[in-house]
Motif scaffolding. Structure first.
Motif, PDB file in Angstrom:
ATOM      1  N   ASP A   1      -0.703  -6.799  -5.071  1.00  0.00           N
ATOM      2  CA  ASP A   1      -1.170  -5.975  -3.958  1.00  0.00           C
ATOM      3  C   ASP A   1      -0.175  -6.001  -2.807  1.00  0.00           C
ATOM      4  O   ASP A   1       0.059  -4.979  -2.145  1.00  0.00           O
ATOM      5  N   LEU A   2       0.400  -7.177  -2.541  1.00  0.00           N
ATOM      6  CA  LEU A   2       1.408  -7.280  -1.487  1.00  0.00           C
ATOM      7  C   LEU A   2       2.611  -6.403  -1.810  1.00  0.00           C
ATOM      8  O   LEU A   2       3.120  -5.679  -0.937  1.00  0.00           O
ATOM      9  N   ALA A   3       3.061  -6.460  -3.052  1.00  0.00           N
ATOM     10  CA  ALA A   3       4.213  -5.642  -3.453  1.00  0.00           C
ATOM     11  C   ALA A   3       3.886  -4.153  -3.357  1.00  0.00           C
ATOM     12  O   ALA A   3       4.720  -3.351  -2.909  1.00  0.00           O
ATOM     13  N   GLN A   4       2.666  -3.787  -3.776  1.00  0.00           N
ATOM     14  CA  GLN A   4       2.270  -2.376  -3.698  1.00  0.00           C
ATOM     15  C   GLN A   4       2.211  -1.906  -2.247  1.00  0.00           C
ATOM     16  O   GLN A   4       2.615  -0.789  -1.924  1.00  0.00           O
ATOM     17  N   TYR A   5       1.741  -2.772  -1.357  1.00  0.00           N
ATOM     18  CA  TYR A   5       1.684  -2.408   0.058  1.00  0.00           C
ATOM     19  C   TYR A   5       3.080  -2.237   0.635  1.00  0.00           C
ATOM     20  O   TYR A   5       3.351  -1.273   1.370  1.00  0.00           O
ATOM     21  N   ASN A   6       3.963  -3.169   0.334  1.00  0.00           N
ATOM     22  CA  ASN A   6       5.331  -3.071   0.865  1.00  0.00           C
ATOM     23  C   ASN A   6       6.056  -1.860   0.311  1.00  0.00           C
ATOM     24  O   ASN A   6       6.925  -1.288   0.983  1.00  0.00           O
ATOM     25  N   GLU A   7       5.697  -1.457  -0.880  1.00  0.00           N
ATOM     26  CA  GLU A   7       6.398  -0.338  -1.515  1.00  0.00           C
ATOM     27  C   GLU A   7       5.858   1.014  -1.047  1.00  0.00           C
ATOM     28  O   GLU A   7       6.626   1.921  -0.734  1.00  0.00           O
ATOM     29  N   ALA A   8       4.517   1.149  -1.024  1.00  0.00           N
ATOM     30  CA  ALA A   8       3.961   2.474  -0.769  1.00  0.00           C
ATOM     31  C   ALA A   8       2.877   2.500   0.303  1.00  0.00           C
ATOM     32  O   ALA A   8       2.556   3.574   0.821  1.00  0.00           O
ATOM     33  N   GLY A   9       2.268   1.354   0.602  1.00  0.00           N
ATOM     34  CA  GLY A   9       1.199   1.348   1.591  1.00  0.00           C
ATOM     35  C   GLY A   9      -0.119   1.900   1.087  1.00  0.00           C
ATOM     36  O   GLY A   9      -1.066   2.036   1.855  1.00  0.00           O
ATOM     37  N   ARG A  10      -0.179   2.198  -0.196  1.00  0.00           N
ATOM     38  CA  ARG A  10      -1.413   2.697  -0.788  1.00  0.00           C
ATOM     39  C   ARG A  10      -1.370   2.477  -2.293  1.00  0.00           C
ATOM     40  O   ARG A  10      -0.299   2.258  -2.877  1.00  0.00           O
ATOM     41  N   ASP A  11      -2.524   2.511  -2.927  1.00  0.00           N
ATOM     42  CA  ASP A  11      -2.612   2.343  -4.371  1.00  0.00           C
ATOM     43  C   ASP A  11      -2.102   3.594  -5.080  1.00  0.00           C
ATOM     44  O   ASP A  11      -1.992   4.668  -4.470  1.00  0.00           O
TER      45      ASP A  11
END
Length: 1015
Positions: free
Chosen positions: A245-255
């Motif tokens: 989830d941290l990586a997804q947030y840093n990458e795109a800020g959303r799912d």
């Protein structure tokens, strides 16, 4: 404040889980943190049996959950960060923290996982193995603390100075008695979790030196935080999910599906000490319609994007007193006003929760549990386009909901550390615990349930309707999932075998000890092993000659193919046995056999007599009828079932309706089931060794009978379990056929209360016919909790002693008494009645004040529906008997309603306008009657009628009283006069406005109603 460095660490190691704090010692290379050997097979099996009913993922969500290893309890913290005096410099604290903060990350992974909201597995050794810490002690304790009440808000100022006195100590400990109210100082401490066999009557709290730091910062995460987060969550079993989830947030800020995602971190001295992951709440309409979220917020005051779902929350325990501050900052920085945290039920296949679950949260005690709302069962096809939206009516996995918002973060909870122990997972006990848990302003830290099989609701049979035992409709599997009691209650799996009143302890399974401050006994009644009279059938004895012998307790060998079904676990074991015997003609689909039942099967199969293929069902209770139907449904031939009714002590049957009984008897005959009446068990196997049972002999009022069998099901008389009775007797609790209580649920011990069918009222009330068995178990549990809350809830008014003459009156409860199930012939049965002393229905009808029956359909055709309207025109009893399933929860809401509320039911029925009540109650007009807030509307309307709206005119209530006292001379009927006065008054417009507001506000549940402006 008096402090010293003399701490009895060995005693604390034995009584408390000190793993998260490394035993309050410095790390040493020779520390023994894990057991030296693998558990044996026997230990593993024992752990499985003891741990099976405990929730695993929720363990972390709740501070106290398991018998063997409980997670850490968070103490409440002050609303703002505490002030730290300048006696210890900030730089010095930072240096100490850099050296000592790692203590918590160097401890054993399993222990950290347990208390840092991380452990998902139950350790069999946890209640026996204690880690050995060889490092130097780094803790001191507070022996005495006293402060003027005017200055108690500055209590934490002491801590800076006392830590400066002990530069080599990092932990400050304090212990307080369980019944001591939580004072301001320890609200900044962390409560240490005791082991289940803790012998100390104190709670232990700990404060770390680093907790004095004021530099904690909450901010949005960034890519550079990844390494710090990895170190923080490395011991968590769901660390991968958090890091993803941290990586997804840093990458795109959303799912990937577009759902907004936010990650926050807590930082102290450039170290990450906490992490939280939230997402935008996408199911807010579902939450609003299925949970009483409006008990805490005005829904219209919050924008859609202000609702967030808390997915992960982990915080280093030495900063646990900053939990509320962390939540406040999440709301502020995330532009959220509300946070929701769902707790999904445990899966049966594995130890982890389902894939719907999130990581565990140590912040659960700072959230409030939200009560689920009772849902209307809609006739969707009949409603068509007027049905609720799919967001409201969709069927998804049930979950318990927890919530916080900006307002709640400013409201402290009252902590209750009193040890409340409930014995028995009966409907009364569950209702009692439910009431305490959902007190949003109270935090109960020591709720414990002792139960033979743990908490119910494990869905072992995978079928909600086809069950062997009848239902009282108090709770079902979905209700248990919506409550998630395992998130708040310690569960001790075992049987109570003794009570030590002097030491205030309960002995469980003859070995384990559970201490209590308040003991609640709710064990109820169970079916017992029947005692054969031993009558020699060769002598042709009759029931009259041997009846007294049947009342003795059976003390011989319990046959392996004798089944006493008291709960779902008993049904599962029996089904396992049936599946592997040759009795069934087809494989039942009710059950996926759990591995824990294999040993039971093998034991039974080695002794079963497959030659007969017949079973005996012995009893005349509703459970006996539902068991016969379930046996037929899972593939047993009717010709292989002997249904034996023992003699009854009264002329009242369990169904108490001749039409229904006649239909059931015809169904049994059509299925080929052989029925025997007034047959009393005399012998098993001709008086020889009873294990296993090959045949059974019965005496009757005429000649004896002998029946061959492969299995024997007994539903002969419920009674108090002998071990339970012995525990009462040895503890010198007054017992007179049942456990004796007064009107406030007290036994003869002020610290022990009891409720439910286990009890009877003291003889001084002269009311032996009335017991708790006459009332709704759910209401009894609620009233028991209400009586207890007066001890803990400071918002309640003090209880006043009743007048001497009223002290002799027993309380009368109004909740409906309900029973239901599926009877032979696949008839769905439901009976709802008011609490009363059982009386034959025919005798009731002969009374001059009986009222009237509204009956449609035919019992034998499976279309029978009966409403009993009393002489006050209120619905007092409901009986449904149908071939087709029906919405029981809807019909339960009809109880107590006036017939005019049911659209002038009696007038319509007399005019032959209601041919079928089942169809009548699926019409759109009656959906509001089934709504959970309809009772609130009725209260609001009544309040309007009794309130004075015009100064110079009486209220409608006053006018009604005057008519009743004949103070008004009328030339017309009183009802017409009241109606005319009402229509000419202001009350009519006020009531209309209130009803329209109700329909408009709840239109997401009731879109089938129109109101002005809708067109």
């Amino acid at each position: 404040m008096s402090v010293c460095t003399s701490v009895n660490l060995p005693l604390l190691h034995e009584c408390f889980d000190l793993g998260p704090f490394h035993g309050f010692c410095t790390p040493h290379p020779d520390d023994i943190l894990k057991p030296s050997r693998e558990p044996s097979l026997e230990e593993g099996e024992d752990a499985e049996s003891q741990g099976s009913p405990k929730v695993v993922e929720e363990q972390e969500m709740a501070p106290e959950i398991t018998q063997e290893k409980e997670t850490e309890t968070s103490a409440s913290c002050e609303e703002a960060l505490p002030t730290v005096l300048g006696l210890v410099s900030e730089e010095r604290l930072k240096q100490d923290m850099e050296k000592n903060l790692s203590i918590l990350s160097l401890v054993d992974e399993e222990d950290v996982a347990s208390s840092l909201s991380s452990s998902l597995l139950l350790s069999v050794e946890s209640s026996h193995f204690r880690p050995l810490y060889l490092g130097d002690p780094i803790a001191f304790c507070i022996q005495l603390f006293c402060i003027d009440e005017r200055y108690e808000a500055r209590s934490l100022d002491f801590m800076s100075f006392v830590f400066s006195l002990f530069p080599g100590k990092n932990f400050c400990l304090i212990s307080v008695p369980h019944l001591t109210p939580e004072f301001v100082l320890i609200q900044n401490f962390v409560k240490v979790v005791p082991f289940n066999n803790c012998t100390l009557d104190h709670d232990l709290y700990v404060f770390h030196r680093a907790g004095l730091l004021r530099s904690i910062t909450i901010r949005l995460a960034k890519f550079l935080d990844t390494a710090g987060v990895e170190k923080l969550v490395s011991t968590l079993l769901l660390s991968t999910k958090i890091l993803d989830d941290l990586a997804q947030y840093n990458e795109a800020g959303r799912d990937p599906d577009g759902t907004a995602l936010q990650v926050f971190v807590a930082e102290v001295a450039d170290q990450i000490v906490g992490i939280a992951v939230i997402r935008k709440e996408m199911d807010i309409e579902y939450i609003r319609s299925h949970y009483n979220i409006e008990d805490f917020i005005y829904f219209s005051h919050h924008q859609q994007e202000e609702h967030g779902r808390l997915n992960h929350f982990a915080l280093n325990p030495i900063f646990r007193h900053y939990t509320k501050f962390f939540l406040k900052e999440i709301l502020r920085l995330g532009y959220k006003s509300c946070l929701y945290y769902p707790v999904y039920p445990q899966t049966r296949e594995g130890k982890l929760q389902s894939s719907y679950s999130h990581s565990l949260t140590s912040a659960l005690h700072y959230l409030v549990p939200v009560r689920p709302r009772r849902q209307i069962v809609y006739p969707l096809e009949k409603l068509g386009i007027n049905a609720p939206s799919k967001e409201v009516s969709k069927d998804q996995v049930s979950f318990a909901l927890n919530h916080t918002n900006r307002k709640l973060t400013l409201e402290p909870k009252v902590t209750v550390n009193a040890r409340i122990v409930v014995v028995g997972a009966s409907s009364v006990g569950i209702s009692f615990l439910e009431t305490l848990v959902f007190c949003s302003h109270l935090k109960f830290n020591n709720l414990t349930l002792i139960s033979t099989h743990g908490l119910p609701g494990k869905r072992l049979l995978h079928n909600e309707q086809r069950k062997f035992l009848a239902s009282d409709h108090c709770f079902n599997d979905k209700d248990y999932a919506l409550m998630s009691l395992c998130s708040w209650v310690n569960v001790v799996v075992g049987r109570m075998t003794a009570i030590d009143r002097a030491a205030k302890q309960v002995v469980v399974s003859k070995s384990e000890i559970v201490f209590y401050d308040h003991l609640i006994l709710c064990t109820g009644l169970q079916y017992q092993v029947p005692c054969p009279t031993g009558a020699d059938t060769e002598q042709h004895l009759t029931n009259r000659e041997v009846l007294e012998l049947s009342k003795q307790r059976y003390t011989g060998t319990v046959p392996s193919n004798l089944f006493i079904l008291n709960d779902e676990e008993d049904c599962v074991r029996m089904l396992c046995w049936l599946r592997n015997s040759s009795i069934l003609t087809e494989v039942p689909t009710l059950l996926q056999t759990p591995p824990c039942c294999y040993w039971t099967m093998q034991n039974h199969l080695s002794t079963v007599n497959p030659r007969t293929g017949k079973v005996i069902v012995y009893g005349n209770t509703l459970d006996a009828y539902t068991t016969v139907e379930t046996l037929l449904n899972i593939g047993m031939k009717g010709s292989g079932i002997y249904f034996v009714h023992p003699p009854t002590e009264s002329n009242i049957t369990c169904i108490n309706n001749n039409d229904v009984e006649s239909a059931v008897e015809d169904a049994l005959s059509a299925a080929g089931v052989t029925v025997f009446h007034d047959a009393l068990l005399a012998q098993w196997n001709h008086g020889q060794h009873p294990d296993p049972i090959y045949n059974a002999c019965f005496t009757t009022s005429t000649k004896p009978i002998r029946l061959e069998c492969s299995a024997f099901f007994s539903f002969y008389k419920k009674n108090v379990d002998y071990e339970t009775f012995k525990a009462f007797n040895d503890a010198c609790l007054v017992y007179d056929g049942r456990l004796v209580i007064d009107t406030t649920f007290h036994t003869n011990d002020i610290a022990i209360r009891a409720a439910g069918s286990l009890t009877k009222f003291s003889n001084r009330y002269y009311s032996n016919e009335w017991t708790h068995s006459n009332f709704s178990s759910k209401e009894i549990g609620f009233q028991l909790a209400a009586a207890m809350l007066s001890l803990f809830d400071p918002t309640l008014e003090p209880v006043t002693e009743p007048p001497a003459d009223l002290d002799r009156l027993i309380p009368m409860y109004k909740g409906a008494k309900i029973q239901g199930g599926i009877l032979p012939g696949s008839y769905h049965y439901l009976h709802i009645s008011k609490p009363a002393i059982p009386t034959p229905l025919n005798l009731q009808r002969s009374q001059p004040d009986f009222g009237s029956d509204v009956v449609t359909g035919n019992a034998k055709k499976g279309t029978y529906f009966r409403l009993y309207i009393n002489n006050y025109k209120l619905v007092e009893a409901i009986t449904c008997f149908s071939k087709e399933p029906f919405p029981s929860s809807n019909y339960i809401r009809l109880f107590g309603q006036h017939e005019q509320v049911l659209n002038n039911l009696c007038t319509r029925f007399d005019d032959k306008l209601i041919p079928d009540l089942y169809s009548y109650f699926t019409e759109p007009w009656c959906m509001a009657l089934f709504h959970d807030r309809f009772i609130d509307l009725k209260k609001e309307l009544r309040q309007i009628l009794i309130s004075k709206q015009e100064e110079d005119k009486p209220t409608m209530e006053e006018i009604a009283y005057r008519l009743e006292e004949e103070e008004i001379n009328l030339n017309e009927k009183p009802q017409k006069y009241l109606q005319r006065v009402f229509e000419d008054s202001i009350y009519k417009s006020l009531l209309e406005k209130s009803i329209l507001d109700y329909l408009h506000y709840n239109q997401y549940h009731l879109p089938m109603y129109a109101w002005p402006g809708i067109i």
